[in-house]
Motif scaffolding. Structure first.
Motif, PDB file in Angstrom:
ATOM      1  N   ALA A 352     -28.043 -12.682 -28.500  1.00 56.21           N
ATOM      2  CA  ALA A 352     -27.619 -11.953 -29.694  1.00 56.21           C
ATOM      3  C   ALA A 352     -28.822 -11.599 -30.572  1.00 56.21           C
ATOM      4  CB  ALA A 352     -26.605 -12.773 -30.488  1.00 56.21           C
ATOM      5  N   ALA A 353     -29.725 -12.550 -30.779  1.00 53.25           N
ATOM      6  CA  ALA A 353     -30.917 -12.296 -31.582  1.00 53.25           C
ATOM      7  C   ALA A 353     -31.788 -11.226 -30.939  1.00 53.25           C
ATOM      8  CB  ALA A 353     -31.705 -13.590 -31.772  1.00 53.25           C
ATOM      9  N   ALA A 354     -31.929 -11.290 -29.621  1.00 55.51           N
ATOM     10  CA  ALA A 354     -32.719 -10.278 -28.918  1.00 55.51           C
ATOM     11  C   ALA A 354     -32.079  -8.904 -29.049  1.00 55.51           C
ATOM     12  CB  ALA A 354     -32.856 -10.666 -27.445  1.00 55.51           C
ATOM     13  N   GLY A 355     -30.746  -8.820 -28.928  1.00 54.53           N
ATOM     14  CA  GLY A 355     -30.069  -7.534 -29.034  1.00 54.53           C
ATOM     15  C   GLY A 355     -30.224  -6.908 -30.404  1.00 54.53           C
ATOM     16  N   VAL A 356     -30.060  -7.702 -31.463  1.00 51.21           N
ATOM     17  CA  VAL A 356     -30.208  -7.171 -32.823  1.00 51.21           C
ATOM     18  C   VAL A 356     -31.642  -6.706 -33.056  1.00 51.21           C
ATOM     19  CG1 VAL A 356     -30.143  -7.776 -35.270  1.00 51.21           C
ATOM     20  CG2 VAL A 356     -28.310  -8.535 -33.752  1.00 51.21           C
ATOM     21  N   THR A 357     -32.608  -7.479 -32.598  1.00 47.93           N
ATOM     22  CA  THR A 357     -34.013  -7.114 -32.780  1.00 47.93           C
ATOM     23  C   THR A 357     -34.348  -5.827 -32.040  1.00 47.93           C
ATOM     24  OG1 THR A 357     -34.557  -9.470 -32.957  1.00 47.93           O
ATOM     25  CG2 THR A 357     -36.373  -7.945 -32.586  1.00 47.93           C
ATOM     26  N   ILE A 358     -33.886  -5.707 -30.818  1.00 50.11           N
ATOM     27  CA  ILE A 358     -34.125  -4.478 -30.045  1.00 50.11           C
ATOM     28  C   ILE A 358     -33.497  -3.289 -30.751  1.00 50.11           C
ATOM     29  CG2 ILE A 358     -33.585  -3.310 -27.864  1.00 50.11           C
ATOM     30  CD1 ILE A 358     -33.717  -6.128 -26.558  1.00 50.11           C
ATOM     31  N   TRP A 359     -32.290  -3.461 -31.266  1.00 49.28           N
ATOM     32  CA  TRP A 359     -31.611  -2.384 -32.002  1.00 49.28           C
ATOM     33  C   TRP A 359     -32.478  -1.896 -33.158  1.00 49.28           C
ATOM     34  CZ3 TRP A 359     -26.547  -3.467 -35.214  1.00 49.28           C
ATOM     35  CH2 TRP A 359     -26.191  -2.309 -35.924  1.00 49.28           C
ATOM     36  N   PHE A 360     -32.901  -2.798 -34.025  1.00 51.04           N
ATOM     37  CA  PHE A 360     -33.675  -2.403 -35.209  1.00 51.04           C
ATOM     38  C   PHE A 360     -35.005  -1.764 -34.825  1.00 51.04           C
ATOM     39  CE2 PHE A 360     -31.558  -5.726 -38.166  1.00 51.04           C
ATOM     40  CZ  PHE A 360     -30.476  -4.868 -38.337  1.00 51.04           C
ATOM     41  N   MET A 361     -35.708  -2.356 -33.876  1.00 48.36           N
ATOM     42  CA  MET A 361     -37.038  -1.867 -33.536  1.00 48.36           C
ATOM     43  C   MET A 361     -36.979  -0.505 -32.840  1.00 48.36           C
ATOM     44  SD  MET A 361     -39.050  -4.027 -34.845  1.00 48.36           S
ATOM     45  CE  MET A 361     -37.772  -4.229 -36.111  1.00 48.36           C
ATOM     46  N   VAL A 362     -36.067  -0.348 -31.888  1.00 50.43           N
ATOM     47  CA  VAL A 362     -35.965   0.932 -31.177  1.00 50.43           C
ATOM     48  C   VAL A 362     -35.524   2.040 -32.124  1.00 50.43           C
ATOM     49  CG1 VAL A 362     -34.669   2.186 -29.407  1.00 50.43           C
ATOM     50  CG2 VAL A 362     -35.576  -0.084 -28.912  1.00 50.43           C
ATOM     51  N   GLN A 363     -34.519   1.768 -32.965  1.00 52.51           N
ATOM     52  CA  GLN A 363     -34.032   2.804 -33.871  1.00 52.51           C
ATOM     53  C   GLN A 363     -35.088   3.167 -34.907  1.00 52.51           C
ATOM     54  OE1 GLN A 363     -29.924   2.552 -34.919  1.00 52.51           O
ATOM     55  NE2 GLN A 363     -30.251   3.384 -36.971  1.00 52.51           N
ATOM     56  N   ALA A 364     -35.803   2.171 -35.430  1.00 55.11           N
ATOM     57  CA  ALA A 364     -36.874   2.460 -36.382  1.00 55.11           C
ATOM     58  C   ALA A 364     -37.982   3.270 -35.720  1.00 55.11           C
ATOM     59  CB  ALA A 364     -37.433   1.162 -36.957  1.00 55.11           C
TER      60      ALA A 364
END
Length: 438
Positions: A352-364
């Motif tokens: 879950a932590a990895a998924g949220v981090t990937i979401w924020f970083m890729v979208q940014a």
């Protein structure tokens, strides 16, 4: 009987005394004063070794980004809000309302028990799928060329933003349940890949290619964290590239955006209007910017400046210094997220932590690349900063999940448990004394 020569004994003692003095005065490693660089490194290491460092890094960087975003939404939208609604604070008041709602939801997720959060992921995926399907009905409407909104009468929502979070929580639960079977491709990809694929396709058919790319990146990124073989990831990567090419070829709007991206001098009043205005804004900011509220492009030159292109206004008003601060905050947030994922001893929280981090970083990364003309316009907001109720609430809920994972790192969990145990006797003593006095 042995004789002792006093002179020789004295000379020997003096020599020994000099030797001991010399040896004692010789500097050792512990006597050498630490250099400023070494002191800074030791201090930083001590800070990073604290049990709740990950929690504070996420909370601090995200709070600054949200506060900066609220301030920049006010600055970037004041002119258009006054011209359209006769209220310069129209957009920032709505953003503040969404912020309160998102913070309440985030606090609830931080305190939510582990098993409840996992069950919530299943309801979230079912609800997100239903809402995405409703965008194709009479409730759905088109905005910005994408049919990705639902009109609820009193407000409108963008289901794809919440679908990202639902996909992350549900996927983390499914993969965690199969953690010991993930070396088998059948268990690794089913049902995770088909369900995520359905959600992504529903977004693709809405015309929202940017959001679909972000969701696809989340899916592949989580599979990478799980340990998927590179041949499987390469296959998914080739399929993703083919899908993106198909999205461009089948859409005249995207082809015009691609042509404008390849030739900045073409269609200056059309496809290149927003991109060029964003570059003008960043270029005019210089080192220190025009000052807060001093943007010129927000007076009509930059369409919807408070949404997808808010970073251009940040560059114009706060300059290179302010832009680098924003980049640094996202890097801190990304580092903290990866730190949480790597330190978690629970598979669900790790994924879950990895998924949220990937979401924020890729979208940014996509948003910043679009504003800097490194990618064609994709219509992806800057997380935690851009205006948008659905996006902000979904981002804050995701932060709640990330903070919950940070609180359950092994060292953090032990510290919080000890604090709870030490607090209970005090509370019991206070209650007992009150009862006696009563």
């Amino acid at each position: 009987m042995a004789t002792v020569t006093p002179g020789r004994t004295g000379r020997t003692a003096a020599k020994s005394s000099r030797s001991s003095t010399t040896a004692g005065s010789r500097p050792t490693k512990t006597d050498i004063a630490p250099t400023p660089t070494r002191s800074l490194r030791l201090w930083l290491q001590a800070v990073l070794d604290r049990p709740l460092t990950s929690y504070h890094l996420v909370l601090g960087s995200a709070s600054i980004l949200v506060a900066l975003g609220l301030m920049m939404v006010l600055s970037a939208s004041s002119v258009s809000a006054f011209m359209i609604y006769d209220d310069a604070y129209f957009y920032v008041k709505r953003q503040a309302m969404f912020l309160v709602m998102g913070v309440v939801g985030a606090i609830a997720l931080v305190r939510m028990p582990h098993h409840v959060l996992r069950v919530l992921g299943w309801f979230g995926v079912a609800l997100a799928t239903l809402l995405l399907i409703l965008t194709y009905t009479a409730l759905g409407f088109e905005s910005g060329g994408n049919r990705n909104w639902i009109d609820l009468g009193f407000t409108s929502i963008q289901p794809s933003e919440f679908a990202k979070l639902a996909m992350i929580i549900w996927g983390a639960d499914v993969l965690a349940r199969k953690d010991k079977l993930l070396d088998q491709p059948r268990h690794l990809l089913i049902p995770y890949l088909p369900v995520c694929g359905i959600l992504i396709l529903l977004v693709v058919f809405q015309g929202d290619a940017g959001t679909a790319v972000v969701m696809g990146s989340i899916m592949v990124g989580v599979l990478f964290v799980v340990g998927t073989p590179m041949r499987v990831l390469a296959t998914l990567g080739f399929c993703a590239v083919g899908g993106v090419v198909a999205l461009f070829v089948t859409s005249p709007v995207r082809m015009r955006r691609l042509a404008a991206f390849l030739d900045p001098t073409a269609d200056l009043n059309g496809a290149n209007d927003q991109a060029n205005a964003g570059m003008w804004a960043i270029a005019s900011g210089g080192w220190w910017g025009q000052g807060l509220g001093g943007s010129r492009q927000k007076w009509g030159g930059l369409p919807v400046a408070h949404s997808d292109f808010i970073f251009a206004v940040i560059g114009e008003e706060l300059g290179l210094f302010g832009s680098l601060i924003v980049l640094a905050l996202f890097l801190v947030l990304g580092y903290a997220g990866l730190r949480i994922a790597s330190r978690s001893d629970d598979a669900f929280r790790r994924y879950a932590a990895a998924g949220v981090t990937i979401w924020f970083m890729v979208q940014a990364l996509i948003n910043l690349a679009v504003v800097l003309r490194l990618l064609p316009i994709a219509g992806v907001p800057l997380p935690l900063v851009s205006y948008g109720g659905s996006a902000l609430i979904a981002n804050l809920l995701a932060l709640g999940v990330l903070l919950s994972c940070a609180r359950h790192e092994p060292d953090a969990r032990t510290l919080l448990a000890s604090r709870t145990r030490s607090t209970k006797p005090r509370v019991s003593a206070v209650v007992g004394s009150r009862r006696k006095s009563a």
